[in-house]
Design a protein around this motif. Structure first.
Motif, PDB file in Angstrom:
ATOM      1  N   ALA A 174       2.885  -1.519  10.691  1.00 46.12           N
ATOM      2  CA  ALA A 174       2.830  -2.477  11.799  1.00 46.12           C
ATOM      3  C   ALA A 174       2.746  -3.892  11.272  1.00 46.12           C
ATOM      4  O   ALA A 174       3.411  -4.814  11.788  1.00 46.12           O
ATOM      5  N   ALA A 175       1.944  -4.111  10.233  1.00 40.26           N
ATOM      6  CA  ALA A 175       1.801  -5.452   9.664  1.00 40.26           C
ATOM      7  C   ALA A 175       3.125  -5.922   9.084  1.00 40.26           C
ATOM      8  O   ALA A 175       3.515  -7.094   9.223  1.00 40.26           O
ATOM      9  N   THR A 185       0.944   3.933   5.693  1.00 37.99           N
ATOM     10  CA  THR A 185      -0.010   4.004   6.799  1.00 37.99           C
ATOM     11  C   THR A 185       0.545   3.269   8.019  1.00 37.99           C
ATOM     12  O   THR A 185       1.385   2.366   7.903  1.00 37.99           O
ATOM     13  N   ALA A 186       0.067   3.662   9.174  1.00 39.66           N
ATOM     14  CA  ALA A 186       0.529   3.042  10.423  1.00 39.66           C
ATOM     15  C   ALA A 186       0.189   1.562  10.465  1.00 39.66           C
ATOM     16  O   ALA A 186       1.009   0.731  10.904  1.00 39.66           O
ATOM     17  N   SER A 187      -0.977   1.198   9.985  1.00 45.57           N
ATOM     18  CA  SER A 187      -1.380  -0.210  10.012  1.00 45.57           C
ATOM     19  C   SER A 187      -0.536  -1.050   9.075  1.00 45.57           C
ATOM     20  O   SER A 187      -0.137  -2.183   9.409  1.00 45.57           O
ATOM     21  N   ALA A 188      -0.223  -0.516   7.893  1.00 40.93           N
ATOM     22  CA  ALA A 188       0.603  -1.261   6.938  1.00 40.93           C
ATOM     23  C   ALA A 188       2.004  -1.440   7.482  1.00 40.93           C
ATOM     24  O   ALA A 188       2.629  -2.496   7.312  1.00 40.93           O
ATOM     25  N   SER A 220       0.816  -1.223   0.000  1.00 41.51           N
ATOM     26  CA  SER A 220       0.000   0.000   0.000  1.00 41.51           C
ATOM     27  C   SER A 220       0.847   1.271   0.000  1.00 41.51           C
ATOM     28  O   SER A 220       0.307   2.374   0.079  1.00 41.51           O
ATOM     29  N   ASN A 225      -2.862   8.928  10.660  1.00 44.04           N
ATOM     30  CA  ASN A 225      -2.837   7.485  10.424  1.00 44.04           C
ATOM     31  C   ASN A 225      -1.680   7.048   9.533  1.00 44.04           C
ATOM     32  O   ASN A 225      -1.667   5.910   9.055  1.00 44.04           O
ATOM     33  N   ARG A 258       5.481  -6.906  11.923  1.00 48.97           N
ATOM     34  CA  ARG A 258       5.123  -8.206  12.516  1.00 48.97           C
ATOM     35  C   ARG A 258       5.578  -9.333  11.595  1.00 48.97           C
ATOM     36  O   ARG A 258       6.090 -10.359  12.048  1.00 48.97           O
TER      37      ARG A 258
END
Length: 583
Positions: free
Chosen positions: A486-487, A481-484, A465, A509, A490
């Motif tokens: 973090a994923a 993005t923060a979620s991308a 993304s 975000n 991990r």
């Protein structure tokens, strides 16, 4: 009062009788009474601008790229226009930019195509009067012509009338007079100055014989004016010096197109007063219609230079019989050989205004399209020479080597279809200027690298993304993005971003990053247009200077083409109308 207002007033005081076009960014602005004149004549909106506490002045402006048409309308309405340009570096936060007037456009000093008639000269004249004797000089700065004469009469009144006849013959656009002259001579202006001619004045001391001679000697870099044929003609010197002084005042960027002075004698031509010219209907009929004049009947010329020469010859009939017979011989050769006449006229139709185009280069105001037109016109000049039989090509052939060098330069330097002005599209042909090609290559490489950056960085980071974006504040950036992020961390069990990712902006975000390499390419891309424009302008100026250096050969070619064109045109008329050569 703001500094801009003080600067404007300082410049305006030097040019009180002109409409001052004051450059502000991409516009020419006019203020105060000039704004009211511009709004009325040009039909533009009259607004206002704050110039200090409680000081609001009238203002009206036009885009700088559309100035030619507007200047033409003001000059046609009888106004003079001073062009005040930004001559200092335009940098934000660096204070007031330096400005100064570079040119004053008057009816007799126009250079722009919008103000010129290709088929006639635009003559600026100057007059000096001393009792029954008078001097008259004229110049056309678009063609480089500069000539002077001295007129001797038995009375002051007859001298003035003789001056008037010569001004009428020249169809003067503007006449420069010493201050106070109109009140000192025995006839009113209406009795000797052509109707409608624009009048300008210069200080009387500039018209003194010693001052005029000094002006001419300094300009031409000579110690004596005898080589110009003005020995014993002080009035001719005064008129020529006055005219040159006026040109230097109005053409502040220089008048390099004036390279010599010709002295002529009015006694070598037939005297035609206003009534005679009207009766003969030389250039217009008794009703003022050009299409029913002698010129309209005879003007089958194909080139602008030929059209101007024919008009001059009709207005100044020769009295020298051998010279007249030589002209008739030139016409007869074309009458006797219809095939050569037809081929020559076909070639002449492709010749543009070499004379004015060459002088635009000399004046430093040639545009890319001017040079392209000059290139094609020089090729057509060679075609004219090829169409002529060997005995008649001597003068023209002598000019061809110099013209061929210029044409080769322009073929190598100028794009096939250049824009009307620099910056609108590429003007310099690829391969001509290594410095320009090199920077264009780097800019192209940088744009391609940025265009492929999103794909390559997604592959490098594994973040599908990831986006590449741009805004005017932060430039180019990589947004994740923060979620991308973090994923990805991990999945990798540790940092997901390469070490060259540097934070640029934090959002709610997401975070925007840049890399040193992205910053480098960003600099190239964002400065590419400005840098390329500067390099291209430098290269173009060098080309124009080289073309200007070859102006003598091109002007000689233009003069030879004009002679051929007039002879071929008159032959065409003779063949069509069954005219015969007088015995």
């Amino acid at each position: 009062m703001v500094p801009l207002r003080r600067q404007y007033l300082q410049i305006k005081r030097r040019f009180p009788d002109t409409v001052l076009f004051f450059r502000l960014g991409d516009f020419y602005e006019t203020f105060d009474d000039d704004a009211r004149i511009a709004a009325r004549v040009l039909d533009i909106v009259l607004t206002g601008r704050e110039m200090g506490k409680g000081l609001r002045v009238p203002m009206a402006g036009i885009p700088h790229h559309a100035a030619e048409g507007h200047i033409a309308r003001l000059v046609s309405a009888g106004h003079k226009v001073a062009l005040c340009e930004q001559i200092g570096d335009v940098q934000k936060g660096r204070g007031l930019v330096e400005r100064d007037v570079t040119r004053v456009v008057t009816p007799g000093t126009v250079l722009d195509d919008a103000l010129l008639d290709a088929r006639r000269n635009t003559f600026l004249c100057a007059v000096a009067i001393d009792g029954p004797r008078a001097g008259l000089a004229y110049a056309d700065i678009s063609t480089g012509e500069f000539a002077t004469t001295e007129i001797a009469a038995t009375t002051a009144e007859e001298g003035l009338l003789a001056v008037g006849r010569e001004l009428l013959r020249l169809d003067s656009a503007e006449v420069v007079l010493p201050a106070g002259l109109v009140d000192e001579v025995p006839l009113p202006p209406a009795a000797w100055l052509p109707e409608g001619v624009s009048r300008s004045t210069v200080e009387a001391w500039r018209c003194r014989a010693d001052r005029a001679a000094e002006t001419l000697e300094t300009f031409f870099g000579v110690g004596s004016l005898d080589g110009f044929g003005v020995a014993g003609k002080p009035l001719a010197v005064r008129a020529a010096g006055t005219l040159l002084a006026y040109l230097k005042e109005t053409q502040l960027s220089g008048i390099d197109q004036i390279t010599g002075l010709t002295t002529y004698n009015v006694d070598g031509f037939m005297t035609l007063d206003l009534q005679t010219r009207r009766n003969l209907e030389l250039t217009e009929s008794g009703r003022g219609e050009k299409r029913h004049s002698l010129l309209a009947v005879l003007d089958e010329t194909r080139s602008p230079m030929g059209a101007r020469l024919l008009r001059r010859r009709l207005g100044q009939p020769l009295l020298d019989l051998p010279a007249l017979q030589a002209r008739q011989g030139e016409v007869s050769r074309f009458v006797d050989d219809p095939l050569v006449r037809s081929a020559t006229r076909r070639a002449l139709a492709e010749v543009g205004d070499v004379e004015r185009l060459a002088n635009r280069a000399v004046a430093g105001i040639a545009t890319p399209r001017d040079l392209a037109n000059l290139r094609s016109s020089l090729a057509a000049v060679e075609a004219v020479a090829d169409a002529l039989p060997a005995p008649t090509t001597g003068t023209l052939l002598a000019t061809l080597p110099g013209c061929a060098e210029v044409r080769s330069l322009l073929a190598a330097a100028i794009a096939d279809e250049p824009p009307s002005h620099l910056g609108k599209a590429p003007s310099i042909r690829a391969g001509f200027a290594p410095e320009l090609d090199g920077h264009q290559g780097r800019a192209r490489e940088a744009r391609e690298w940025i265009a492929n950056l999103e794909r390559s960085e997604r592959e490098r980071t594994g973040i599908r993304s990831l986006k590449v974006g741009y805004n005017k504040v932060f430039g180019y950036y990589l947004e994740i993005t923060a979620s991308a992020l973090a994923a990805a961390e991990r999945e990798r069990g540790g940092p997901a971003l390469p070490p060259d990712y540097l934070p640029k902006q934090s959002l709610a975000n997401a975070t925007r990053y840049f890399t040193p390499q992205l910053k480098e390419y960003e600099t190239v891309v964002l400065t590419a247009d400005e840098t390329l424009a500067g390099i291209e302008a430098d290269v173009f100026r060098r080309v124009v200077a080289q073309v200007a250096g070859a102006a003598p050969a091109m002007l000689a070619a233009a003069a030879a083409v004009a002679e051929v064109d007039v002879a071929a045109a008159l032959a065409e008329v003779a063949a069509t109308r069954d005219y015969v050569r007088p015995e």
